[in-house]
Design an enzyme around this catalytic site. Sequence first.
Site, PDB file in Angstrom:
ATOM      1  N   SER A  48      -2.413   0.451  -4.519  1.00  0.00           N
ATOM      2  CA  SER A  48      -2.867   1.489  -3.608  1.00  0.00           C
ATOM      3  C   SER A  48      -4.239   2.037  -3.969  1.00  0.00           C
ATOM      4  CB  SER A  48      -1.849   2.649  -3.617  1.00  0.00           C
ATOM      5  OG  SER A  48      -2.330   3.760  -2.893  1.00  0.00           O
ATOM      6  N   ASP A  77      -1.766  -0.898   5.761  1.00  0.00           N
ATOM      7  CA  ASP A  77      -2.133  -0.397   7.082  1.00  0.00           C
ATOM      8  C   ASP A  77      -3.627  -0.270   7.321  1.00  0.00           C
ATOM      9  OD1 ASP A  77      -2.243   1.920   5.245  1.00  0.00           O
ATOM     10  OD2 ASP A  77      -2.695   3.022   7.077  1.00  0.00           O
ATOM     11  N   ASP A 123       0.870  -1.161   0.000  1.00  0.00           N
ATOM     12  CA  ASP A 123       0.000   0.000   0.000  1.00  0.00           C
ATOM     13  C   ASP A 123       0.919   1.227   0.000  1.00  0.00           C
ATOM     14  OD1 ASP A 123      -2.360   1.590   0.401  1.00  0.00           O
ATOM     15  OD2 ASP A 123      -1.747   1.784   2.487  1.00  0.00           O
ATOM     16  N   ASP A 166      -0.142   5.050   0.892  1.00  0.00           N
ATOM     17  CA  ASP A 166      -0.372   6.065   1.916  1.00  0.00           C
ATOM     18  C   ASP A 166      -0.282   5.472   3.318  1.00  0.00           C
ATOM     19  OD1 ASP A 166      -1.806   8.613   0.309  1.00  0.00           O
ATOM     20  OD2 ASP A 166      -1.988   6.657  -0.659  1.00  0.00           O
TER      21      ASP A 166
END
Length: 406
Positions: free
Chosen positions: A285, A353, A197, A199
């Site tokens: 992402s 995350d 990912d 960000d």
Amino acid sequence: MREILLINISGPDKQGLTCAISSLLARYEVNILDIGQEVIHNHLSLGILIEVPCEHSSSPVLKDLLFAAHKLELQITFTPVSDGEYSSWVDEQGKPRYLVSLLAREIDAEQIMRVSTAITEEKLTIDTINRLSGRIPLEHDKKQHTKACIEFSVRGTLLDESSFREKLLVITSDLGVDIAFQEDTIYRRNRRLIVFDMDSTLITSEVIDELAMEAGAGDRVKAITEQAMRGEIDFDESLQQRVSTLEGLEESVLEKVARRLVLTEGAETLFHTLHNLGFKTAIISGGFTYFGRYLQEKLKIDYVHANELEIRDGRLTGKVLGRIVNGRRKAELLEEMARAEQISLEQTIAVGDGANDLPMLAKAGLGIAFRAKPLVRKTARQAISTLGLDAILYLMGFRDRDALKK
């Protein structure tokens, strides 16, 4: 009659010591059934399981070993092993083995005590303990990030994995460390593709928040994000609503935001090592391709899959082109990339995350929640919160000394 003996040797390490001991054993045509050696701070610990052939007696072997140990200033002990004990040990082969990795800025005795207690309570046996991280100097700059990793190799039958994981989660919460638990399989050091990912994973910020601030819509975007986190709207709707606040923003702002993005701790070390070892890397992402490509060039990432912002006449339209990269799409892209690379999903690693990363983390052979929200950290099979991205190398079985210099 043959004899089986366990020989334990300890003392100051000296060049040629193993050669001297093995040369002595060779004179008696001894078979080596097992051997292990460790050196900590120039102090050696050597264990050898030997079989003395029927045509030789163990007495002269032991006498010569005692004399050699005296000359080399070593301590030596002998333990007889019965045929039955040895056979039981052989029968352990092929049974499940596990790896428990303790990760922290520095390792202390309480951490090891808590982890080893949890292992013992599950009726598992610790075979070896290895330090994967480099040595930390006694005097070091406190502003610099240190990292430490101790790996326990464990064997036995785990009756309740979920209960064991719960125990480890309690320790991580109590002591502020990370603990990874995984089965020791052939795939561990045979991963070939690692996807991230973007960000709050590869970079420390959320790009949509940065863009919203530039558009004067920071509070509005924050409110939409909180709605999504409460489950009031799904990812697709929240993304569309947030991007709509960017309508009219000048295209030049994208470069301005890209230049101030901060890489997460350990990112450059991780990617340098991965590429030198022949891994393929990718960004998958829910963010935007413009910034994915910026990181692609900076970190030499192989593939980028993200959302495309629509731009007309030099300004953002507030819309996203094509299919949105949501949680389901992330998992699909991981599968597609594995097929394209002709590898199994067991050979993939996924790092993220957020909740929309969970499908991707679940699909991958090794899914890692990185500095994630509590729910994501608890749901993912592995989590890293205390160290940087380069700590992922420890979960792959690499030591600090395996990292190639830039």
